[in-house]
Design a protein around this motif. Sequence first.
Motif, PDB file in Angstrom:
ATOM      1  N   ILE A  26       4.526  58.636  35.044  1.00 38.53           N
ATOM      2  CA  ILE A  26       5.866  58.521  34.617  1.00 38.53           C
ATOM      3  C   ILE A  26       6.380  57.535  35.714  1.00 38.53           C
ATOM      4  CG2 ILE A  26       8.123  59.538  35.140  1.00 38.53           C
ATOM      5  CD1 ILE A  26       6.575  62.731  34.774  1.00 38.53           C
ATOM      6  N   VAL A  27       6.789  55.958  34.596  1.00 35.54           N
ATOM      7  CA  VAL A  27       7.055  55.017  35.618  1.00 35.54           C
ATOM      8  C   VAL A  27       9.016  55.268  35.446  1.00 35.54           C
ATOM      9  CG1 VAL A  27       7.687  52.896  35.867  1.00 35.54           C
ATOM     10  CG2 VAL A  27       5.473  54.286  34.907  1.00 35.54           C
ATOM     11  N   ASP A  28       9.569  55.746  36.791  1.00 39.37           N
ATOM     12  CA  ASP A  28      11.156  55.191  37.155  1.00 39.37           C
ATOM     13  C   ASP A  28      11.653  54.427  36.582  1.00 39.37           C
ATOM     14  OD1 ASP A  28      13.039  56.797  37.649  1.00 39.37           O
ATOM     15  OD2 ASP A  28      12.836  56.571  39.286  1.00 39.37           O
ATOM     16  N   ILE A  29      13.364  54.671  35.146  1.00 40.79           N
ATOM     17  CA  ILE A  29      13.552  53.291  34.880  1.00 40.79           C
ATOM     18  C   ILE A  29      14.802  53.619  35.880  1.00 40.79           C
ATOM     19  CG2 ILE A  29      15.549  53.477  32.641  1.00 40.79           C
ATOM     20  CD1 ILE A  29      13.279  54.107  31.093  1.00 40.79           C
ATOM     21  N   THR A  30      15.762  53.307  36.558  1.00 41.16           N
ATOM     22  CA  THR A  30      16.553  52.875  37.072  1.00 41.16           C
ATOM     23  C   THR A  30      17.268  51.733  37.112  1.00 41.16           C
ATOM     24  OG1 THR A  30      15.703  51.699  38.466  1.00 41.16           O
ATOM     25  CG2 THR A  30      14.435  53.276  39.715  1.00 41.16           C
ATOM     26  N   VAL A  31      17.921  51.437  35.836  1.00 43.07           N
ATOM     27  CA  VAL A  31      19.171  50.122  35.819  1.00 43.07           C
ATOM     28  C   VAL A  31      19.056  50.702  34.477  1.00 43.07           C
ATOM     29  CG1 VAL A  31      19.203  48.027  34.978  1.00 43.07           C
ATOM     30  CG2 VAL A  31      17.210  48.481  37.008  1.00 43.07           C
ATOM     31  N   GLY A  32      21.043  50.521  34.285  1.00 42.36           N
ATOM     32  CA  GLY A  32      20.957  50.624  32.661  1.00 42.36           C
ATOM     33  C   GLY A  32      22.237  51.776  32.833  1.00 42.36           C
ATOM     34  N   ASN A  33      22.479  52.102  31.734  1.00 43.14           N
ATOM     35  CA  ASN A  33      23.387  53.180  31.332  1.00 43.14           C
ATOM     36  C   ASN A  33      23.527  53.452  29.605  1.00 43.14           C
ATOM     37  OD1 ASN A  33      26.040  51.827  29.683  1.00 43.14           O
ATOM     38  ND2 ASN A  33      26.050  50.939  32.141  1.00 43.14           N
ATOM     39  N   LEU A  92      13.471  61.281  33.071  1.00 42.52           N
ATOM     40  CA  LEU A  92      11.933  61.521  33.899  1.00 42.52           C
ATOM     41  C   LEU A  92      12.356  59.563  34.039  1.00 42.52           C
ATOM     42  CD1 LEU A  92      10.240  64.392  33.685  1.00 42.52           C
ATOM     43  CD2 LEU A  92      11.746  64.327  35.196  1.00 42.52           C
ATOM     44  N   GLY A  93      12.171  58.644  33.000  1.00 43.00           N
ATOM     45  CA  GLY A  93      12.031  56.964  32.661  1.00 43.00           C
ATOM     46  C   GLY A  93      10.517  57.149  32.350  1.00 43.00           C
TER      47      GLY A  93
END
Length: 446
Positions: free
Chosen positions: A404-411, A432-433
């Motif tokens: 699972i690769v986290d996504i940390t940018v955006g809305n 979760l990403g």
Amino acid sequence: MMRAGSVRHALIVGAMGTLGVASVGPAVALATQAATVAPVPAVVGNLLGHSSGLQPPTTLQCEKTLGIACFTVLQLRQHYNLAPLYAQGLTGAGKTIVIVDSYGSPTIQKDLQRFDKAMGLPNPSLSIIQPVGAIPPYDPTNATMGGWAAETTLDVEMSHSMAPGAKILLVETPVAETEGVTGFPQMMAAENYVINHRLGDVISQSFGATEETFPSADSLMDLRYAFKSAAAHDVTVLASSGDTGATNYKIDGSTLYSYRVNSWPSSDPLVTSMGGSELYANSKGHALPLSDDTVWNDGYGAGGGGVSEFFSRPSYQNGVASVVGNSRGTPDISMSAAVNGGVDVYLGFTNSGYGVSPGWYIFGGTSEASPLFAGIVAIADQAAHHDLGLLNPALYSLQGHAGIVDITVGNNSFGGVTGYNAGPGYDLASGLGTVDATRLVHELAH
């Protein structure tokens, strides 16, 4: 979400072939607006011309002629790291992906063959059933039917491209799904038939309705029996989270709520909710690594996500209670859904009401995300030598693992409604990403 008479969660951008040219303008609704439904794409731009050639447009061609990126499924397979699985003989063989759509497509068999030839994919076993009644004859002037045909094609081609060895069962229903309960009784009965007759291993649903458009909580709860049966029979059920960010459509199917809402079946605790991510290309037209993915929010739409009005927090989300509170939160996982970075799909039918003629089209929307992930689930089932069933407890237990690769940018703010921000760990914009398929399959299977 798609919005054309009766389909949703997919967006389609103009048609173009190898030498085709299309112009992108404001979003164009291609059909008379009816109640909100599941698989009918809102088309962006106007078709100026397209080629009947076998090959779809490349990323660089799309950027040059449309001003947006596009990808083939071969690029998506590389992006999600599926090649090592295929090298191990893990293709979804022995498993069946179930696609549920109103009406279906009149040309799906031939379209899939043409798509496979262009992509160098093997032709799968594609079966079509109508377990709750014959569908109406296809009307090439009916925009609702055109939208569902487009959705059907997207669902079938995407799931097959991820799991080329899996069988595909297309389940067609005779009533178009819309906001509220319309169409859902037939869809749930059809899914229950499939589950009780053990016809499939994973079910992909590219449709949904805003929770607030159901007459009552009971009217929604009465439809859940198919998901309960799926959980009891270890059948995985997926659903698109929507294409309008943290809001969604009212009962008229065209007006967005001015505050945060969620949609069902994505919000159901027995369903894995599929959100939307956005992929990016470099100057050579190659997709950037998974770590560069962001929340889908490109002006054409945004990935659905938020908290449920009706469902309380399931135990598998106790670890993210600080984010979801006492409610079920969505999405769980995000995959490619952006229009700016959409996927090439071949449509072989004509529909004047929907504005479609044979050619290559660029699709976005969480309708893309659900069937993509369905293919990965089929491969995980094969690797595990048994069906994994409800995935959510395992997915949340794997938070922080390599799969699972986290996504940390955006809305996912959209339509004037402030949404949720992505950040480290679980969030209501990306879940979760996204996933590294090879790592996730082995983590789920062991």
